[in-house]
Design an enzyme around this catalytic site. Sequence first.
Site, PDB file in Angstrom:
ATOM      1  N   HIS A 202       1.169  -2.663  -3.389  1.00 55.77           N
ATOM      2  CA  HIS A 202       1.670  -3.087  -2.077  1.00 55.77           C
ATOM      3  C   HIS A 202       1.705  -4.602  -1.882  1.00 55.77           C
ATOM      4  O   HIS A 202       2.149  -5.081  -0.853  1.00 55.77           O
ATOM      5  CB  HIS A 202       0.864  -2.452  -0.935  1.00 55.77           C
ATOM      6  CG  HIS A 202      -0.461  -3.101  -0.708  1.00 55.77           C
ATOM      7  ND1 HIS A 202      -1.582  -2.715  -1.374  1.00 55.77           N
ATOM      8  CD2 HIS A 202      -0.828  -4.142   0.081  1.00 55.77           C
ATOM      9  CE1 HIS A 202      -2.586  -3.477  -0.998  1.00 55.77           C
ATOM     10  NE2 HIS A 202      -2.163  -4.355  -0.128  1.00 55.77           N
TER      11      HIS A 202
HETATM   12  C1  UD1 Z   1      -2.160  -5.554   4.606  1.00 56.47           C
HETATM   13  C2  UD1 Z   1      -3.078  -6.712   4.291  1.00 56.47           C
HETATM   14  C3  UD1 Z   1      -3.737  -6.522   2.948  1.00 56.47           C
HETATM   15  C4  UD1 Z   1      -4.331  -5.137   2.790  1.00 56.47           C
HETATM   16  C5  UD1 Z   1      -3.260  -4.088   3.111  1.00 56.47           C
HETATM   17  C6  UD1 Z   1      -3.765  -2.671   2.966  1.00 56.47           C
HETATM   18  C7  UD1 Z   1      -2.407  -8.899   5.233  1.00 56.47           C
HETATM   19  C8  UD1 Z   1      -1.753 -10.192   4.952  1.00 56.47           C
HETATM   20  N1  UD1 Z   1      -2.334  -7.980   4.253  1.00 56.47           N
HETATM   21  O1  UD1 Z   1      -1.029  -5.639   3.791  1.00 56.47           O
HETATM   22  O2  UD1 Z   1      -4.759  -7.494   2.802  1.00 56.47           O
HETATM   23  O3  UD1 Z   1      -4.836  -4.937   1.479  1.00 56.47           O
HETATM   24  O4  UD1 Z   1      -2.820  -4.321   4.432  1.00 56.47           O
HETATM   25  O5  UD1 Z   1      -2.753  -1.755   3.270  1.00 56.47           O
HETATM   26  O6  UD1 Z   1      -2.960  -8.723   6.288  1.00 56.47           O
HETATM   27  N2  UD1 Z   1       3.550  -0.303   7.894  1.00 56.47           N
HETATM   28  C9  UD1 Z   1       3.959   0.861   8.440  1.00 56.47           C
HETATM   29  N3  UD1 Z   1       3.059   1.667   9.004  1.00 56.47           N
HETATM   30  C10 UD1 Z   1       1.758   1.357   9.072  1.00 56.47           C
HETATM   31  C11 UD1 Z   1       1.369   0.161   8.513  1.00 56.47           C
HETATM   32  C12 UD1 Z   1       2.259  -0.646   7.926  1.00 56.47           C
HETATM   33  O7  UD1 Z   1       5.110   1.221   8.414  1.00 56.47           O
HETATM   34  O8  UD1 Z   1       0.982   2.113   9.609  1.00 56.47           O
HETATM   35  C13 UD1 Z   1       4.493  -1.158   7.153  1.00 56.47           C
HETATM   36  C14 UD1 Z   1       5.060  -2.280   7.915  1.00 56.47           C
HETATM   37  O9  UD1 Z   1       6.269  -1.970   8.453  1.00 56.47           O
HETATM   38  C15 UD1 Z   1       5.176  -3.369   6.845  1.00 56.47           C
HETATM   39  C16 UD1 Z   1       4.030  -3.060   5.970  1.00 56.47           C
HETATM   40  O10 UD1 Z   1       3.771  -1.709   6.068  1.00 56.47           O
HETATM   41  O11 UD1 Z   1       6.355  -3.248   6.133  1.00 56.47           O
HETATM   42  C17 UD1 Z   1       2.796  -3.789   6.419  1.00 56.47           C
HETATM   43  O12 UD1 Z   1       2.876  -5.069   6.015  1.00 56.47           O
HETATM   44  P1  UD1 Z   1       1.663  -6.087   6.269  1.00 56.47           P
HETATM   45  O13 UD1 Z   1       1.348  -6.146   7.708  1.00 56.47           O
HETATM   46  O14 UD1 Z   1       1.920  -7.316   5.500  1.00 56.47           O
HETATM   47  O15 UD1 Z   1       0.475  -5.341   5.647  1.00 56.47           O
HETATM   48  P2  UD1 Z   1       0.234  -4.806   4.218  1.00 56.47           P
HETATM   49  O16 UD1 Z   1       1.275  -5.120   3.237  1.00 56.47           O
HETATM   50  O17 UD1 Z   1      -0.129  -3.385   4.422  1.00 56.47           O
END
Ligand code: UD1
Length: 363
Positions: A202
């Site tokens: 991820h």
């Molecule tokens: C984040 C953390 C990372 C952690 C990871 C675990 C930061 C910078 N990164 O990265 O340290 O290891 O979480 O998962 O804080 N989304 C959904 N549904 C959800 C959650 C997320 O659809 O319930 C999608 C969002 O649309 C987005 C991505 O997942 O595309 C989340 O991106 P981001 O907020 O950067 O978090 P992670 O990549 O999960």
Amino acid sequence: MLIVGARPQIIKSAPIIHEAKKHREIELQLVHTGQHYDFEMSKIFFHEMELPDPIVNLGVGSGSHAWQTGNMMIKLEKTIIEHKPAIVMVPGDTNSTLAGALTAAKLHVPVVHIEAGARSYDMRMPEEINRRLTDHCSSLLFVPTKNCAKNLSNEGIPKQRIKLSGDTMYDALLQHLPIAAKSNILKILSLKSDKYAALTLHRPENVDDPKTLKNIMKALTMLTELTIVFPVHPRTREGLAAAKLLKRLEVADDIKLIEPLGYHDMLQLTKHARMVFTDSGGLQKEAFWLHTPCITLRDKTEWTETTELGANLLVGTNLKRIVETTKEILKTKDIKIKLEKLKNPFGDGQASRKIIAETLKRR
Ligand code: UD1
């Protein structure tokens, strides 16, 4: 006040929350930023780990880094002013961690950082920026390993602020393994112990760039000796679709794309895998504790303890290296027995007890 927002933070915090509940003098205010919002990425862990509902969910959701962190800070400022916590605790290295630490420090509320001192020395990773800045505005820093303490000393953080607690993820794993053993995920996916590999991806540097993602997936689909089970993070699903890989992988024979798993199923899947491929921080450690060889699809890791012991191999995203290293592992006999004999540098499973006891002393 304990601030969580993303999947790994809920897991890391669970043992602390249960430990805090044993102390009448602690009024725990659990705050969720809403960084992760799907059932599979958040709510399921509250159920499985029997956690109380947060006093508030800020519902921030996804966005660019500045947008997400800024919005969290604006909402957290109001929350901290309203609820007046004596301290603010932030676990890990996500945008929720940084937002919580910066907001509290600027309101002169002491910040306690859980899992302090981890360093990958790779500033392309948003998590590296988050943990460094959080460490430098924290009053009390609980480190999971001696190496993390050394990293902080090297950056000039005074020794009296650093406390070696061990890793609360290890506490969580020990507490939940007996329940995980009852998971029937292997049966559901028609898998046999030791005959498959687990994959998670991820990190933005791996999944946002179609070229890198294609390379990783090409290498993994060349490994026909093993079925690969791939719980797909929402961000990765978007990346696979953008790289035009999703449809092809969904019908591939040797790779099983599934929705993100809950904690118990993931522990069971990791424990019984022949090996793990990952770019996650947490899974590198969980594979180590479960004596499953780990191949890390990154050039650097913050968990050098596991690479130095030979349990975790850093291969980056180079196709040849991924394939060759995997074949080496497949050839090694009794690898799990060898891994079982390694000393665990992440504490004794009592990190949460130490964290709560030390924090109470500092009142
Ligand atoms: C984040 C953390 C990372 C952690 C990871 C675990 C930061 C910078 N990164 O990265 O340290 O290891 O979480 O998962 O804080 N989304 C959904 N549904 C959800 C959650 C997320 O659809 O319930 C999608 C969002 O649309 C987005 C991505 O997942 O595309 C989340 O991106 P981001 O907020 O950067 O978090 P992670 O990549 O999960």
